[in-house]
Design an enzyme around this catalytic site. Structure first.
Site, mmCIF file in Angstrom:
data_model
loop_
_atom_site.group_PDB
_atom_site.id
_atom_site.type_symbol
_atom_site.label_atom_id
_atom_site.label_comp_id
_atom_site.label_asym_id
_atom_site.label_seq_id
_atom_site.Cartn_x
_atom_site.Cartn_y
_atom_site.Cartn_z
ATOM 1 N N ASP A 254 38.198 43.360 -0.898
ATOM 2 C CA ASP A 254 39.233 44.007 -0.091
ATOM 3 C C ASP A 254 39.556 45.353 -0.722
ATOM 4 O OD1 ASP A 254 41.334 42.691 2.176
ATOM 5 O OD2 ASP A 254 42.008 44.537 1.203
ATOM 6 N N ASN A 280 35.800 49.138 -1.089
ATOM 7 C CA ASN A 280 35.618 49.515 0.311
ATOM 8 C C ASN A 280 34.379 48.787 0.803
ATOM 9 O OD1 ASN A 280 34.163 51.158 2.448
ATOM 10 N ND2 ASN A 280 36.124 52.235 2.408
ATOM 11 N N CYS A 342 39.924 41.821 15.893
ATOM 12 C CA CYS A 342 41.312 41.519 16.242
ATOM 13 C C CYS A 342 41.955 42.659 17.024
ATOM 14 C CB CYS A 342 42.126 41.209 14.988
ATOM 15 S SG CYS A 342 42.182 42.558 13.788
#
Length: 398
Positions: A254, A280, A342
């Site tokens: 993350d 990244n 999402c």
């Protein structure tokens, strides 16, 4: 007093005619005076036909959000009824604390327009409720909402997370408070057999992404004895479930240092054999050393929304293709890719096209094992595409 109403323009083709719960400012003949912001008003088509009662805000691009197709007041009776119906859709009220099976009740209780409470989100974490209020009308009612939630569920605390930037679009300030006025400290919360250190008053969104809960065990079923990479790992739930399922190696990535710190803390608490790195993900996949490392058996891609607006969709599609292509390249033959989007701007056909193009470019045979979707406690309103945002696939990459 006469009932206030908005009237649609004669030449407008608003989606509200076909059941969508929103009306935009450019779709009405005229706006109401500012003193009516946050009130319940009627909406009528160009012929005067009644379309429903909704909440009004002339400061927002969305000037009207439907409450009901009938005439109704935004009062305690309406709010109590809406909350009771939302609880009934989720198998009824579970008193804050333990669920029927003895584990802490963790679920989404209210999902905005899908539960007849536009701009209101309520998540339950055991004996605490986290409430987001994102419309002027509901902001005026938040004290009453808190009282009704306390009456229906009896929580130890209700935390109002009114710090989402979207509130600015309604002309609302950003703030956070508790119903009692006492600070709610971070603590361990059990979710699906794992314990997570959650800051419900200051963490992302309401403290935890409940919409992916069914996917954590779903992906874990493919992880026993496998090398698992959890990209965009956040607090680590995919990685922790993979480790508990018997993965031979688990690595979470993350870009946020605080997310990686939380994931490490959660792994230690749950005695899960998982490593986490700040990275990244795009750069990590493209690093030269990847070419000499062993391939992965399972890769999970659960990125934040790349398409936060319709205008950003084209660039987002390129980003989704790139990250899925790189993941397919780093999977062993027969490996599993669990990939998600999402953003409601990215439809299922868009995601399917991106995956097909990535598979063609890497010359891998890719088959669908499972199609994934937001869970029932995040209900999709059939007439409102914006209420459907989470979709994904679990794929076999040969």
């Amino acid at each position: 007093m006469p009932v206030l109403s908005l009237k649609l323009k004669p030449n407008a083709k608003p989606r509200v005619i076909h059941g969508h719960p929103w009306v935009f400012a450019n779709e009405v003949e005229s706006l109401l005076p500012a003193e009516h912001d946050g009130e319940a008003v009627e909406c009528r088509d160009r012929t005067g036909r009644f379309l429903g009662t909704g909440i009004y805000n002339g400061k927002s691009q969305i000037v009207w959000r439907r409450l009901s197709r009938d005439r109704t007041a935004l009062d305690v009776a309406y709010l109590r009824g809406a909350l009771q119906r939302a609880l009934a859709r989720r198998s009824g009220p579970v008193p804050a604390g333990a669920a029927a099976n003895g584990t802490p009740a963790v679920r989404r209780l209210v999902w905005s327009e899908s539960d007849e409470l536009p701009g209101v989100v309520v998540d339950q974490f055991g004996d605490a409720l986290v409430v987001q209020v994102q419309t002027v009308a509901m902001d005026k009612c938040q004290g009453l909402l808190g009282d009704l939630l306390a009456e229906l569920l009896g929580p130890a605390e209700i935390i109002f997370r009114n710090d989402a930037p979207i509130r600015r679009l309604e002309g609302l300030p950003l703030e956070t408070h508790t119903r009692s006025g006492t600070a709610w400290a971070p603590r361990w919360v059990e979710i699906d057999g794992m314990e997570y250190w959650l800051d419900l008053a200051g963490g992302q969104k309401t403290g935890f992404y409940l919409d992916q809960r069914p996917q954590h065990p779903a992906v874990a079923r493919y992880c026993a004895g496998r090398r698992v990479l959890d990209a965009f790992c956040n607090q680590g739930p995919f990685a922790l479930h993979a480790a508990r399922a018997g993965a031979s190696k688990v690595l979470g990535l993350d870009s946020a240092e605080e997310a990686v710190a939380a994931a490490r803390r959660n792994a230690e608490r749950n005695r899960a054999a998982a490593d986490f790195e700040v990275a990244n993900v795009f750069d990590w996949f493209n690093a030269p050393e990847r070419k000499t490392e062993p391939l992965w058996d399972v890769i999970i891609l659960d990125p934040p929304p790349f398409a936060k607006s319709k205008s950003a969709l084209e660039g987002a599609l390129r980003g989704y293709k790139e990250i899925n292509l790189r993941a397919m390249q780093r999977l062993a033959p027969g490996g599993v890719l669990a990939t998600y989007s999402c953003s409601h701007h990215m439809q299922d056909a868009d995601l399917r096209k991106v995956l097909a193009e990535a598979a063609a470019d890497v010359r891998r045979r890719v088959t669908v094992l499972e199609w994934c979707h937001q869970p029932p406690d995040h209900p999709v309103l059939a007439t409102m595409p914006e209420s459907e945002y989470l979709r994904g696939y679990i794929l076999r990459v040969e």
